[in-house]
Enzyme design. Structure first.
Site, PDB file in Angstrom:
ATOM      1  N   LYS A   1     -10.125   1.708 -15.923  1.00 60.80           N
ATOM      2  CA  LYS A   1     -10.838   0.467 -15.628  1.00 60.80           C
ATOM      3  C   LYS A   1     -11.121  -0.339 -16.889  1.00 60.80           C
ATOM      4  O   LYS A   1     -11.057  -1.577 -16.874  1.00 60.80           O
ATOM      5  CB  LYS A   1     -12.129   0.771 -14.865  1.00 60.80           C
TER       6      LYS A   1
ATOM      7  N   ASP B   1       4.488   2.400  -3.710  1.00 61.33           N
ATOM      8  CA  ASP B   1       3.692   3.119  -4.686  1.00 61.33           C
ATOM      9  C   ASP B   1       3.689   2.313  -5.977  1.00 61.33           C
ATOM     10  O   ASP B   1       4.722   2.198  -6.647  1.00 61.33           O
ATOM     11  CB  ASP B   1       4.297   4.512  -4.917  1.00 61.33           C
ATOM     12  N   VAL B   2       2.534   1.763  -6.351  1.00 60.23           N
ATOM     13  CA  VAL B   2       2.499   0.895  -7.526  1.00 60.23           C
ATOM     14  C   VAL B   2       2.745   1.649  -8.821  1.00 60.23           C
ATOM     15  O   VAL B   2       2.969   1.023  -9.878  1.00 60.23           O
ATOM     16  CB  VAL B   2       1.166   0.120  -7.611  1.00 60.23           C
TER      17      VAL B   2
ATOM     18  N   SER C   1     -14.319  -1.948 -11.942  1.00 58.76           N
ATOM     19  CA  SER C   1     -15.348  -1.031 -11.469  1.00 58.76           C
ATOM     20  C   SER C   1     -16.532  -1.109 -12.412  1.00 58.76           C
ATOM     21  O   SER C   1     -16.384  -1.510 -13.575  1.00 58.76           O
ATOM     22  CB  SER C   1     -14.806   0.407 -11.449  1.00 58.76           C
TER      23      SER C   1
ATOM     24  N   TYR D   1     -10.619   7.744 -14.790  1.00 66.83           N
ATOM     25  CA  TYR D   1     -11.019   6.552 -14.034  1.00 66.83           C
ATOM     26  C   TYR D   1     -11.626   5.508 -14.965  1.00 66.83           C
ATOM     27  O   TYR D   1     -11.266   4.330 -14.923  1.00 66.83           O
ATOM     28  CB  TYR D   1     -12.019   6.954 -12.951  1.00 66.83           C
TER      29      TYR D   1
ATOM     30  N   ASP E   1       0.848  -1.189   0.000  1.00 69.97           N
ATOM     31  CA  ASP E   1       0.000   0.000   0.000  1.00 69.97           C
ATOM     32  C   ASP E   1       0.883   1.238   0.000  1.00 69.97           C
ATOM     33  O   ASP E   1       1.941   1.245   0.632  1.00 69.97           O
ATOM     34  CB  ASP E   1      -0.921   0.025   1.219  1.00 69.97           C
ATOM     35  N   ILE E   2       0.455   2.289  -0.677  1.00 71.73           N
ATOM     36  CA  ILE E   2       1.245   3.515  -0.744  1.00 71.73           C
ATOM     37  C   ILE E   2       1.339   4.208   0.614  1.00 71.73           C
ATOM     38  O   ILE E   2       2.343   4.833   0.942  1.00 71.73           O
ATOM     39  CB  ILE E   2       0.676   4.476  -1.809  1.00 71.73           C
TER      40      ILE E   2
ATOM     41  N   ASN F   1      -5.520  -4.619  -6.488  1.00 75.50           N
ATOM     42  CA  ASN F   1      -6.667  -3.907  -5.928  1.00 75.50           C
ATOM     43  C   ASN F   1      -6.438  -2.408  -5.756  1.00 75.50           C
ATOM     44  O   ASN F   1      -7.398  -1.653  -5.632  1.00 75.50           O
ATOM     45  CB  ASN F   1      -7.010  -4.547  -4.577  1.00 75.50           C
TER      46      ASN F   1
ATOM     47  N   VAL G   1     -18.682   0.707  -2.828  1.00 79.25           N
ATOM     48  CA  VAL G   1     -18.336  -0.109  -1.663  1.00 79.25           C
ATOM     49  C   VAL G   1     -17.901   0.819  -0.534  1.00 79.25           C
ATOM     50  O   VAL G   1     -17.155   1.784  -0.759  1.00 79.25           O
ATOM     51  CB  VAL G   1     -17.193  -1.098  -1.995  1.00 79.25           C
TER      52      VAL G   1
END
Length: 276
Positions: free
Chosen positions: A176, A75-76, A155, A172, A37-38, A102, A205
């Site tokens: 996706k 950081d991905v 999404s 976004y 996770d960042i 994810n 979610v």
């Protein structure tokens, strides 16, 4: 334990929300976890990311289930850092069997003046980040000779776009739909190694992405009759928002042996949002 004993799951965006839920679900079924996770905010976003404390809480909860976990602040968007984190997890456990790509971000309100940077941040996190983590993990899965499972978090925006000329919404949606493409490409390319690749498409979610001040403002505008992205987001079934565990149910099935012949599938978990 229901079939994941001895397996290792690599999960990005694991500090909170869906990522933490997936980690806990798979750990409860016997898997050890590599959590990335960042744990830092991104300037073009309008809500806070997870924190180092959040990632530590994921670690504590996984360990409370009696499973091992390696957690790395990563950081991905950074391909080299992502590969180093994946390699660190592999060196610890000696295998990777499951990858849950994810990590993802969005900007909820109108974008900043530097729209190009916002586009870059969203696409680099959601799409390039997904590629970076899977590209780093796949050689380790292949080397194990046991097959494996990869699941991208898509999404409903990757199934049925919501009309908007907002740069953030366009970024976004593009990210996706891009994930759908690389999911199909990986599925076709990795089938000979018995590596299955699928993508789930959640509706809204309850998570840090949706439970924040920026989303609250959009909800108030929609309630007052405003036409924004939230006013157009309505599920067909009588539920306003899903819980992370609802998505984890689908994930747990897709990575299990019960889904051993399922690959290349786009699975909406959306309470009928995409059929409206």
């Amino acid at each position: 334990m229901t079939g994941l004993e001895g397996k290792v799951a690599l999960i990005t965006g694991a500090a909170r929300g869906q990522g933490r839920s997936h980690a806990l679900r798979l750990a409860s079924e016997g898997a050890d976890i590599i959590a990335l996770d960042i744990c830092a905010d991104i300037d073009t976003m309008d809500y806070p990311n997870a924190t180092p404390a959040d990632l530590k809480e994921t670690v504590a909860q996984v360990e409370a289930l009696g499973r091992r976990i390696v957690a790395v602040e990563t950081d991905v968007r950074d391909a080299a850092a992502t590969r180093a984190a994946v390699d660190r997890g592999f060196e610890t456990f000696g295998r990777i069997d499951i990858v849950l790509s994810n990590a993802g971000i969005v900007r909820l309100s109108d974008g900043p003046d530097d729209y190009a940077q916002m586009w870059q941040d969203v696409v680099s996190t959601n799409l390039s980040g997904g590629f970076h983590v899977v590209n780093a993990a796949v050689p380790h899965i292949i080397s194990g000779g046991r097959g494996g499972s990869v699941v991208f978090t898509g999404s409903t925006a990757g199934v049925r776009p919501t009309p908007s000329l907002n740069t953030a919404a366009l970024a976004y949606t593009a990210s996706k739909w891009g994930l759908v493409g690389i999911c199909k490409q990986y599925a076709a390319s990795l089938a000979e190694h018995s590596i299955r690749v699928n993508i789930v498409h959640p509706t809204g979610v309850a998570s840090g992405m949706t439970m924040n001040e920026a989303m609250g403002r959009l909800a108030q505008e929609a309630a007052a009759g405003g036409d924004n992205s939230i006013s157009q987001m309505q599920n067909a079934m009588p539920i306003e928002i899903l819980q992370p565990s609802d998505i984890s149910d689908a994930i747990a099935f897709l990575v299990s042996d019960q889904a051993k012949w399922i690959t290349g599938v786009s699975l909406p978990v959306d309470a009928g949002f995409s059929i409206r």
